[in-house]
Design a protein around this motif. Structure first.
Motif, mmCIF file in Angstrom:
data_model
loop_
_atom_site.group_PDB
_atom_site.id
_atom_site.type_symbol
_atom_site.label_atom_id
_atom_site.label_comp_id
_atom_site.label_asym_id
_atom_site.label_seq_id
_atom_site.Cartn_x
_atom_site.Cartn_y
_atom_site.Cartn_z
ATOM 1 N N ASN A 302 -101.825 -48.455 -0.993
ATOM 2 C CA ASN A 302 -102.040 -49.825 -2.169
ATOM 3 C C ASN A 302 -100.796 -50.831 -1.720
ATOM 4 O OD1 ASN A 302 -100.440 -48.312 -3.300
ATOM 5 N ND2 ASN A 302 -101.011 -47.687 -5.159
ATOM 6 N N VAL A 310 -106.527 -39.545 -0.652
ATOM 7 C CA VAL A 310 -108.286 -40.323 -0.594
ATOM 8 C C VAL A 310 -108.795 -38.615 -0.736
ATOM 9 C CG1 VAL A 310 -109.825 -40.928 0.356
ATOM 10 C CG2 VAL A 310 -107.966 -42.384 0.668
ATOM 11 N N TRP A 320 -112.418 -41.010 -2.924
ATOM 12 C CA TRP A 320 -111.298 -41.086 -4.717
ATOM 13 C C TRP A 320 -110.605 -41.413 -3.836
ATOM 14 C CZ3 TRP A 320 -112.940 -41.505 -9.227
ATOM 15 C CH2 TRP A 320 -114.579 -40.849 -9.863
ATOM 16 N N PHE A 321 -109.687 -42.354 -5.329
ATOM 17 C CA PHE A 321 -107.894 -42.953 -4.609
ATOM 18 C C PHE A 321 -107.136 -42.568 -5.634
ATOM 19 C CE2 PHE A 321 -105.303 -46.251 -4.894
ATOM 20 C CZ PHE A 321 -103.818 -46.208 -3.982
ATOM 21 N N ILE A 336 -113.321 -45.497 -5.153
ATOM 22 C CA ILE A 336 -113.397 -46.284 -3.824
ATOM 23 C C ILE A 336 -114.652 -46.484 -3.211
ATOM 24 C CG2 ILE A 336 -110.834 -46.746 -3.688
ATOM 25 C CD1 ILE A 336 -111.298 -44.826 -0.817
ATOM 26 N N LYS A 386 -108.052 -52.618 2.361
ATOM 27 C CA LYS A 386 -108.048 -53.607 1.964
ATOM 28 C C LYS A 386 -106.012 -53.922 1.683
ATOM 29 C CE LYS A 386 -112.622 -53.912 -0.196
ATOM 30 N NZ LYS A 386 -113.969 -54.349 -1.054
ATOM 31 N N THR A 388 -105.348 -52.485 -1.351
ATOM 32 C CA THR A 388 -105.562 -52.123 -2.812
ATOM 33 C C THR A 388 -105.507 -50.625 -2.909
ATOM 34 O OG1 THR A 388 -107.961 -52.311 -2.786
ATOM 35 C CG2 THR A 388 -106.558 -54.449 -2.936
ATOM 36 N N GLY A 389 -105.528 -50.006 -1.822
ATOM 37 C CA GLY A 389 -106.313 -48.411 -1.919
ATOM 38 C C GLY A 389 -107.511 -48.262 -1.906
ATOM 39 N N ALA A 390 -108.406 -49.630 -1.529
ATOM 40 C CA ALA A 390 -109.483 -49.385 -1.294
ATOM 41 C C ALA A 390 -109.695 -49.688 0.293
ATOM 42 C CB ALA A 390 -110.622 -50.318 -2.142
#
Length: 408
Positions: A302, A310, A320-321, A336, A386, A388-390
């Motif tokens: 992120n 993760v 999950w993040f 996520i 991304k 963003t963590g996703a």
């Protein structure tokens, strides 16, 4: 007497989704079979379906069979390697290959899986009948200096794979592979990398020995290979699950290790120390972590310069993040992936494989996976980060990541 169940493996796929495994029927059991003439250490074949009559034998790769071409009806493999049988001469795998497992005792035999065997060779692993021992891994050259996921400092994300014969291969991101462990790695029931535990600026590998529960540190050498191992856990590590080299969560400039305690579901942090060992553990999660059947130390996802986690929830297939925090803990989790992630057999934290400055994720599928152009076991699916963590939607890249014994 047992009769071999013979398999046929498909040739290397030129497009995604063509590689598959199947079973072929074994030879018919005769009332009596005189197979004892096949000597130890040899592959033998007969022109009859009951293993009688004149016998062919070899223990070396054979490009043409001469007068024995297209005549195999019964076979026995008393070597220590897999025998690959090809319909064409010179190991032509256009139609795939028959796979005959080793039976050094001579207790297993059967039909060759084809009536048109024209060449044969011996290999350590099944995939080597039609593919290299290692899969193809390609990555872009990142704009930043070597970092997370880069074992040889060439600015490309790397992968290590273990094959079924217990060998370790280094994949530097250019499609090639290099043998860095000649054997014996199958004694390890957990392997993880990411993090510099020896403070020499190189990523290291941590492995757990299954029979003893010992934990070993293999220092990185900067070439993709590992150096002489060092004992960092004298025993008891079989009580822990999902060992995950994480990066620096404790914010002390040293890499750390995460593990879930099987009996309690607690999540523990084992901080790295200045001596390359692990310090006293710290509780990160008081319970419930047994619900997670995969942990992945992905590095910074992120953009806050802290290592993140993760995790996959086994019962739901959700992803999950868990962001790392300045206090050396994990922050509140963020969903996520809403489901469907149980079709992935393995998760690989590979750093920035597409060179956009963000860390990414790679996965290898199990038999439940079905995607565009690739289905079943052994599809490599790439997910770009991304920042963003996703992750962005996955892209199936290669169908030939099957027949391995781990990738990380």
């Amino acid at each position: 007497m047992r009769i071999s169940m013979l398999r046929r493996v498909a040739t290397v796929a030129t497009t995604l989704g063509l590689t598959s495994l199947g079973l072929l029927g074994a030879g018919v059991t005769p009332a009596q079979a005189a197979l004892s003439d096949c000597p130890s250490g040899y592959f033998c074949a007969w022109k009859t379906d009951n293993g009688t009559g004149s016998m062919y034998k070899t223990n070396v790769n054979t490009a043409t069979l001469g007068t024995w071409d297209n005549t195999f009806r019964s076979v026995m493999n008393r070597t220590s390697k897999i025998a690959c049988l090809y319909d064409g001469a010179n190991y032509d795998d256009t139609n795939g290959a028959g796979v005959i497992d080793p039976s050094p005792s001579g207790s297993e035999w059967g039909g060759p899986g084809s009536n048109s065997v024209s060449s044969l060779k011996f290999v350590p692993t099944e995939r080597e009948c039609v593919l290299p021992a290692y899969p193809e891994w390609n990555a872009s050259t990142a704009p930043k200096a070597a970092g997370f996921g880069d074992l040889n400092a060439d600015k490309k994300s790397d992968v290590l794979v273990r094959d079924q014969a217990g060998r370790l291969w280094f994949l530097p991101g250019d499609g090639s592979g290099k043998l860095v462990g000649a054997g014996g790695w199958n004694v390890m029931n957990a392997l993880t990398r990411h993090g510099d535990f020896t403070a020499d600026g190189r990523e290291d590998v941590i492995a757990r020995e299954g029979s003893t529960g010992k934990l070993w540190l293999y220092p990185g050498t900067g070439t993709g290979a590992v150096g002489a191992r060092k004992l960092i856990g004298s025993g008891g590590w079989n009580a822990m699950d999902k060992l995950t080299a994480f990066g620096d969560l404790s914010a002390d400039g040293r890499s750390d290790l995460l593990a879930i305690e099987k009996s309690t579901g607690k999540l523990w942090l084992y901080p790295g120390t200045s001596t390359g060992t692990l310090g006293a553990r710290k509780l990160l999660g008081a319970g419930g972590w047994n619900a997670m059947n995969k942990l992945v130390g992905t590095g910074d996802l992120n953009g806050d310069n802290r290592a993140d986690l993760v995790a996959r929830e086994g019962s739901t297939g959700k992803l999950w993040f868990y962001p790392g925090t300045a206090t050396g803990t994990l922050g509140s989790r963020v969903l996520i992936g809403s489901g469907g992630w149980n079709v992935m057999a393995q998760f690989l934290a590979v750093g920035d494989f597409n060179a956009d400055g963000r860390n990414d994720l790679a996965t290898i599928t199990n038999s439940s996976y079905s995607g565009e152009g690739c289905s079943g076991v052994g599809c490599l699916v790439l997910y770009s980060g991304k920042g963003t963590g996703a992750f962005n939607a996955g892209s199936p890249e290669d169908a030939n990541w099957w027949g391995l014994n781990g990738a990380f």
